[in-house]
Design a protein around this motif. Sequence first.
Motif, PDB file in Angstrom:
ATOM      1  N   LYS A  74      -9.947-104.395  71.429  1.00  9.98           N
ATOM      2  CA  LYS A  74      -9.290-103.242  72.058  1.00  9.98           C
ATOM      3  C   LYS A  74      -8.112-102.753  71.218  1.00  9.98           C
ATOM      4  CE  LYS A  74      -6.973-101.894  76.371  1.00  9.98           C
ATOM      5  NZ  LYS A  74      -6.531-102.367  77.723  1.00  9.98           N
ATOM      6  N   VAL A  75      -7.293-103.677  70.760  1.00 12.90           N
ATOM      7  CA  VAL A  75      -6.115-103.316  69.978  1.00 12.90           C
ATOM      8  C   VAL A  75      -6.506-102.701  68.626  1.00 12.90           C
ATOM      9  CG1 VAL A  75      -4.120-104.271  68.743  1.00 12.90           C
ATOM     10  CG2 VAL A  75      -4.632-105.040  71.073  1.00 12.90           C
ATOM     11  N   ASN A  76      -7.630-103.155  68.065  1.00 10.28           N
ATOM     12  CA  ASN A  76      -8.047-102.698  66.732  1.00 10.28           C
ATOM     13  C   ASN A  76      -9.242-101.745  66.782  1.00 10.28           C
ATOM     14  OD1 ASN A  76      -6.403-104.446  64.684  1.00 10.28           O
ATOM     15  ND2 ASN A  76      -7.067-105.880  66.273  1.00 10.28           N
ATOM     16  N   ALA A  77      -9.458-101.139  67.937  1.00  5.19           N
ATOM     17  CA  ALA A  77     -10.642-100.297  68.137  1.00  5.19           C
ATOM     18  C   ALA A  77     -10.731 -99.150  67.124  1.00  5.19           C
ATOM     19  CB  ALA A  77     -10.646 -99.751  69.560  1.00  5.19           C
ATOM     20  N   GLU A  78      -9.628 -98.507  66.841  1.00  5.45           N
ATOM     21  CA  GLU A  78      -9.669 -97.367  65.926  1.00  5.45           C
ATOM     22  C   GLU A  78     -10.120 -97.787  64.535  1.00  5.45           C
ATOM     23  OE1 GLU A  78      -6.798 -93.751  64.217  1.00  5.45           O
ATOM     24  OE2 GLU A  78      -6.064 -95.126  65.757  1.00  5.45           O
ATOM     25  N   ALA A  79      -9.561 -98.879  64.026  1.00  6.15           N
ATOM     26  CA  ALA A  79      -9.936 -99.364  62.695  1.00  6.15           C
ATOM     27  C   ALA A  79     -11.378 -99.851  62.675  1.00  6.15           C
ATOM     28  CB  ALA A  79      -8.998-100.488  62.268  1.00  6.15           C
ATOM     29  N   LEU A  80     -11.839-100.389  63.782  1.00  3.75           N
ATOM     30  CA  LEU A  80     -13.210-100.900  63.854  1.00  3.75           C
ATOM     31  C   LEU A  80     -14.240 -99.786  63.954  1.00  3.75           C
ATOM     32  CD1 LEU A  80     -12.885-103.956  66.274  1.00  3.75           C
ATOM     33  CD2 LEU A  80     -13.956-104.013  64.021  1.00  3.75           C
ATOM     34  N   PHE A  81     -14.023 -98.869  64.862  1.00  3.53           N
ATOM     35  CA  PHE A  81     -15.070 -97.928  65.238  1.00  3.53           C
ATOM     36  C   PHE A  81     -14.889 -96.501  64.717  1.00  3.53           C
ATOM     37  CE2 PHE A  81     -14.699-100.972  68.921  1.00  3.53           C
ATOM     38  CZ  PHE A  81     -15.798-101.742  68.570  1.00  3.53           C
ATOM     39  N   GLU A  82     -13.724 -96.194  64.182  1.00  4.29           N
ATOM     40  CA  GLU A  82     -13.476 -94.817  63.761  1.00  4.29           C
ATOM     41  C   GLU A  82     -13.022 -94.729  62.312  1.00  4.29           C
ATOM     42  OE1 GLU A  82     -10.936 -92.784  66.577  1.00  4.29           O
ATOM     43  OE2 GLU A  82     -11.720 -93.975  68.238  1.00  4.29           O
ATOM     44  N   ASP A  83     -13.388 -95.704  61.522  1.00  2.00           N
ATOM     45  CA  ASP A  83     -12.995 -95.763  60.117  1.00  2.00           C
ATOM     46  C   ASP A  83     -13.943 -94.919  59.273  1.00  2.00           C
ATOM     47  OD1 ASP A  83     -12.213 -96.462  57.569  1.00  2.00           O
ATOM     48  OD2 ASP A  83     -13.274 -98.380  57.609  1.00  2.00           O
ATOM     49  N   ALA A  84     -13.462 -93.818  58.746  1.00  2.77           N
ATOM     50  CA  ALA A  84     -14.311 -92.906  57.961  1.00  2.77           C
ATOM     51  C   ALA A  84     -14.739 -93.506  56.630  1.00  2.77           C
ATOM     52  CB  ALA A  84     -13.567 -91.593  57.715  1.00  2.77           C
ATOM     53  N   GLY A  94     -25.554 -93.703  69.278  1.00  2.00           N
ATOM     54  CA  GLY A  94     -26.096 -94.783  70.087  1.00  2.00           C
ATOM     55  C   GLY A  94     -25.150 -95.256  71.171  1.00  2.00           C
ATOM     56  N   ASP A  95     -25.714 -95.845  72.221  1.00  2.00           N
ATOM     57  CA  ASP A  95     -24.883 -96.314  73.326  1.00  2.00           C
ATOM     58  C   ASP A  95     -24.276 -97.690  73.041  1.00  2.00           C
ATOM     59  OD1 ASP A  95     -27.283 -97.719  73.472  1.00  2.00           O
ATOM     60  OD2 ASP A  95     -27.250 -97.857  75.648  1.00  2.00           O
ATOM     61  N   ILE A  96     -24.762 -98.381  72.006  1.00  2.00           N
ATOM     62  CA  ILE A  96     -24.199 -99.657  71.580  1.00  2.00           C
ATOM     63  C   ILE A  96     -23.751 -99.520  70.135  1.00  2.00           C
ATOM     64  CG2 ILE A  96     -24.662-102.099  71.089  1.00  2.00           C
ATOM     65  CD1 ILE A  96     -24.615-101.539  74.042  1.00  2.00           C
ATOM     66  N   THR A  97     -22.499 -99.898  69.863  1.00  2.00           N
ATOM     67  CA  THR A  97     -21.986 -99.878  68.495  1.00  2.00           C
ATOM     68  C   THR A  97     -21.846-101.307  67.998  1.00  2.00           C
ATOM     69  OG1 THR A  97     -20.784 -97.808  68.829  1.00  2.00           O
ATOM     70  CG2 THR A  97     -20.083 -99.191  66.992  1.00  2.00           C
ATOM     71  N   MET A  98     -22.411-101.556  66.829  1.00  2.00           N
ATOM     72  CA  MET A  98     -22.323-102.866  66.203  1.00  2.00           C
ATOM     73  C   MET A  98     -21.657-102.726  64.841  1.00  2.00           C
ATOM     74  SD  MET A  98     -25.287-105.719  65.459  1.00  2.00           S
ATOM     75  CE  MET A  98     -26.247-104.779  64.279  1.00  2.00           C
ATOM     76  N   VAL A  99     -20.607-103.500  64.633  1.00  2.48           N
ATOM     77  CA  VAL A  99     -19.907-103.524  63.350  1.00  2.48           C
ATOM     78  C   VAL A  99     -20.262-104.830  62.661  1.00  2.48           C
ATOM     79  CG1 VAL A  99     -17.672-103.429  62.201  1.00  2.48           C
ATOM     80  CG2 VAL A  99     -18.014-102.187  64.347  1.00  2.48           C
ATOM     81  N   LYS A 127     -25.750 -97.939  67.031  1.00  2.29           N
ATOM     82  CA  LYS A 127     -24.976 -97.435  65.898  1.00  2.29           C
ATOM     83  C   LYS A 127     -24.461 -98.634  65.108  1.00  2.29           C
ATOM     84  CE  LYS A 127     -20.716 -94.815  64.887  1.00  2.29           C
ATOM     85  NZ  LYS A 127     -19.611 -94.034  65.494  1.00  2.29           N
ATOM     86  N   LEU A 128     -24.699 -98.643  63.796  1.00  5.77           N
ATOM     87  CA  LEU A 128     -24.257 -99.733  62.936  1.00  5.77           C
ATOM     88  C   LEU A 128     -23.159 -99.253  61.994  1.00  5.77           C
ATOM     89  CD1 LEU A 128     -24.567-102.612  61.699  1.00  5.77           C
ATOM     90  CD2 LEU A 128     -26.263-101.611  60.138  1.00  5.77           C
ATOM     91  N   ILE A 129     -22.059 -99.988  61.957  1.00  8.82           N
ATOM     92  CA  ILE A 129     -20.968 -99.714  61.022  1.00  8.82           C
ATOM     93  C   ILE A 129     -20.830-100.934  60.118  1.00  8.82           C
ATOM     94  CG2 ILE A 129     -18.504 -99.238  60.768  1.00  8.82           C
ATOM     95  CD1 ILE A 129     -18.569 -98.023  63.591  1.00  8.82           C
ATOM     96  N   VAL A 130     -20.860-100.719  58.810  1.00  3.76           N
ATOM     97  CA  VAL A 130     -20.777-101.822  57.861  1.00  3.76           C
ATOM     98  C   VAL A 130     -19.384-101.876  57.236  1.00  3.76           C
ATOM     99  CG1 VAL A 130     -21.655-102.781  55.699  1.00  3.76           C
ATOM    100  CG2 VAL A 130     -23.237-101.783  57.349  1.00  3.76           C
ATOM    101  N   LYS A 131     -18.762-103.040  57.320  1.00  6.52           N
ATOM    102  CA  LYS A 131     -17.458-103.274  56.704  1.00  6.52           C
ATOM    103  C   LYS A 131     -17.640-104.186  55.500  1.00  6.52           C
ATOM    104  CE  LYS A 131     -14.879-101.396  60.055  1.00  6.52           C
ATOM    105  NZ  LYS A 131     -14.013-100.207  59.845  1.00  6.52           N
ATOM    106  N   GLU A 132     -17.302-103.683  54.324  1.00 11.19           N
ATOM    107  CA  GLU A 132     -17.348-104.507  53.114  1.00 11.19           C
ATOM    108  C   GLU A 132     -16.255-105.572  53.231  1.00 11.19           C
ATOM    109  OE1 GLU A 132     -19.386-104.245  50.530  1.00 11.19           O
ATOM    110  OE2 GLU A 132     -20.459-102.414  51.094  1.00 11.19           O
ATOM    111  N   PHE A 133     -16.674-106.850  53.165  1.00 14.58           N
ATOM    112  CA  PHE A 133     -15.733-107.938  53.417  1.00 14.58           C
ATOM    113  C   PHE A 133     -15.973-109.074  52.415  1.00 14.58           C
ATOM    114  CE2 PHE A 133     -13.854-111.323  56.216  1.00 14.58           C
ATOM    115  CZ  PHE A 133     -12.633-110.712  56.437  1.00 14.58           C
TER     116      PHE A 133
END
Length: 249
Positions: A74-84, A94-99, A127-133
């Motif tokens: 919740k606290v990091n939602a913007e960085a998780l789900f709205e990172d361009a 999609g109704d489910i977002t997976m990072v 919806k899939l969001i990929v974070k290079e880690f």
Amino acid sequence: MIRTPAALALVTALAAAPVQAFDLTAMSPEERAAFQLEVRAYLMENPQVIMDAVAVLEQRQAEAQVASDAELVKVNAEALFEDAASWVGGNPDGDITMVEFVDYRCGYCRKAHDEVAALLKSDGNIKLIVKEFPILGEASTVSSRFAIATRLVAGDKAYKTVSDVLITLKSGVEEPVLKAIADKLGLDSEAILAKMDGDEVNKIIGENHQLGARLNISGTPTFVMQDQVLRGYMPLANMQEIVATLREK
């Protein structure tokens, strides 16, 4: 089992006394020793009690972890789900977002790659969001730099293609190898290689590492599904089960 008179007297007294009157600190040394013997004897005769207690403890810890993770998401939602800066696949609406936090040199990330692809293919509403880690050394970092630079230079479609190559690449990631990959795909290899060590790429990787630290992520793959943080490899059936559970909420 033979019990001492002191132990028997203590047990009788404890059984007769109100719960609130039982005070361990008020015991005499003899009473304390007798009580300890009784407890030990009981546990030896009923070892399952220990396993039951451990199970309860683990359940409480798991519940606390879930609650903590939900708050962190919740606290990091913007960085998780709205990172361009992160690539988005699957169904953007999609109704489910997976990072997914991924390291190309991670064996379990490689194993999970096909599972994630199968999930997206079988469920068109994720919806899939990929974070290079990159966390497994220089080869991991170079691989992520190459993937990010490809997206910055050539766009999302090229990034996905390069990402799929990197997650299965058996060789090292020296510059000639990366150049050959880009050239084979018809990409501008010189522009991509020149971009790899730039400030923009540094910023993306740095911010992903900072986000991972805030979420207590120390390994890959790590997935965030809605408000859940799922650490480690998961087979397709497990992911589908979690998705179904989330949709029921």
